[in-house]
Design a protein around this motif. Structure first.
Motif, PDB file in Angstrom:
ATOM      1  N   MET A   1      10.224   5.919  -1.380  1.00 17.80           N
ATOM      2  CA  MET A   1       9.534   5.204  -0.318  1.00 17.80           C
ATOM      3  C   MET A   1       8.018   5.326  -0.439  1.00 17.80           C
ATOM      4  O   MET A   1       7.274   4.562   0.176  1.00 17.80           O
ATOM      5  CB  MET A   1       9.981   5.741   1.048  1.00 17.80           C
ATOM      6  CG  MET A   1      11.450   5.500   1.358  1.00 17.80           C
ATOM      7  SD  MET A   1      11.990   6.429   2.825  1.00 17.80           S
ATOM      8  CE  MET A   1      10.852   5.814   4.068  1.00 17.80           C
ATOM      9  N   ALA A   2       7.547   6.310  -1.230  1.00 14.40           N
ATOM     10  CA  ALA A   2       6.118   6.525  -1.380  1.00 14.40           C
ATOM     11  C   ALA A   2       5.496   5.410  -2.217  1.00 14.40           C
ATOM     12  O   ALA A   2       6.160   4.822  -3.080  1.00 14.40           O
ATOM     13  CB  ALA A   2       5.861   7.882  -2.035  1.00 14.40           C
ATOM     14  N   PRO A   3       4.210   5.092  -2.001  1.00 19.14           N
ATOM     15  CA  PRO A   3       3.541   4.062  -2.801  1.00 19.14           C
ATOM     16  C   PRO A   3       3.524   4.434  -4.283  1.00 19.14           C
ATOM     17  O   PRO A   3       2.985   5.463  -4.671  1.00 19.14           O
ATOM     18  CB  PRO A   3       2.121   4.031  -2.224  1.00 19.14           C
ATOM     19  CG  PRO A   3       2.244   4.606  -0.851  1.00 19.14           C
ATOM     20  CD  PRO A   3       3.346   5.613  -0.937  1.00 19.14           C
ATOM     21  N   GLY A   4       4.127   3.586  -5.092  1.00 18.94           N
ATOM     22  CA  GLY A   4       4.189   3.848  -6.524  1.00 18.94           C
ATOM     23  C   GLY A   4       5.048   5.026  -6.896  1.00 18.94           C
ATOM     24  O   GLY A   4       4.951   5.552  -8.012  1.00 18.94           O
ATOM     25  N   GLY A   5       5.894   5.451  -5.979  1.00 19.07           N
ATOM     26  CA  GLY A   5       6.710   6.632  -6.233  1.00 19.07           C
ATOM     27  C   GLY A   5       7.980   6.319  -6.988  1.00 19.07           C
ATOM     28  O   GLY A   5       8.511   5.212  -6.923  1.00 19.07           O
TER      29      GLY A   5
END
Length: 301
Positions: free
Chosen positions: A108-112
């Protein structure tokens, strides 16, 4: 070896390995005493959620992992107190829920992606930043302050909780403090050893030291010595062999345990012979004392 110190990332990695090598066995000796050797493994699963949360919040994963793993360790203690027959099921859900939560949050993290978790699962010497090293130093000092400053109280609680409670020690508070200290140790070690392997560094040096030492202080000192040796050696090996440091450190620890066990066989046999002679001599001494008390002259054994 000397040329490794020319690289700043290796300087940070070796210093972090030194701190981990001291902190992990210092906590592990209490976990082994309580027969909770795999507690570090469970905390590692929970700490994965904290790491992922750090990526999601764009903050240092070390501090978020400390927070989440400490809460998880407290929950483990509560389950141990009140879980009774269903405690093992609750712990299993906590462990695997922590890992599943980490995988979910990191995506769910940006660019994760889950690839970012690999260095935390197995360790990586190139990822120890200056900020990480500062956190590791602070947290390691906390671990050592607890484990060494309260060693008498913690040993009493781990040896016999009921006796410690009778003597007036705050048993539940000390148990919670030890659980949080174990959680902090796991997060301190994740950059070097990895979340999935740190439990081995907390337990194996202690098990090796127990083969050749007698007494808590000697075992603690020997286990820390083994921990530091394998942590530094494993970090150097991982640099030259281009392999994760966690695997190198754990395999070296297992090799040390095997060698110490083999070397301790003659010592164990010698102690057994001495104990047998002492036991066989006790009845004779009792007879001598009885005859002496009756007024007759004791005879030679």
């Amino acid at each position: 070896m000397i040329e490794l110190l020319d690289y700043p990332f290796m300087q940070r990695a070796l210093l972090a390995a030194l701190l981990v090598g001291v902190a992990a066995p210092a906590v592990g000796i209490y976990l082994v005493q309580r027969r909770q050797a795999i507690m570090g493994d469970g905390i590692g699963h929970v700490a994965l959620t904290g790491v992922a949360l750090g990526f999601l919040l764009s903050s240092n994963p070390v501090w978020t992992a400390v927070l989440v793993s400490s809460l998880g360790a407290v929950a483990m203690e509560l389950v141990r107190w009140y879980g009774k027959a269903r405690g093992d099921i609750a712990l299993a859900m906590l462990f695997y829920g922590g890992m599943a939560g980490g995988v979910m949050i990191i995506n769910m993290a940006p660019g994760g992606s889950t690839a970012k978790l690999t260095t935390f699962l197995f360790g990586s010497i190139t990822t120890v930043s200056v900020e990480d090293l500062g956190a590791i130093v602070v947290l390691s000092m906390f671990v050592l302050a607890v484990c060494l400053g309260l060693r008498r109280q913690l040993f009493a609680v781990c040896q016999d909780e009921e006796f410690a409670r009778v003597t007036g020690l705050p048993v539940r508070l000390l148990n919670l403090l030890l659980a949080v200290t174990a959680a902090v140790t796991v997060t301190v070690s994740m950059r070097v050893v990895g979340l999935l392997l740190i439990s081995a560094l907390m337990v194996i040096p202690v098990a090796a030291a127990q083969q050749v030492t007698r007494g808590f202080a000697a075992t603690l000192a020997a286990s820390i010595g083994v921990g530091v040796a394998v942590a530094l050696s494993g970090t150097v090996v991982s640099y030259h062999a281009d392999v994760p440091p966690g695997a190198s450190i754990v395999l070296l620890a297992i090799a040390v345990f095997a060698l110490v066990t083999l070397a301790a066989v003659p010592l164990t046999r010698r102690r057994a012979r001495i104990a047998a002679r002492q036991e066989s001599a006790e009845p004779a001494d009792g007879v001598v004392l009885e005859k002496t008390a009756s007024g007759s002259t004791p005879s030679a054994p």
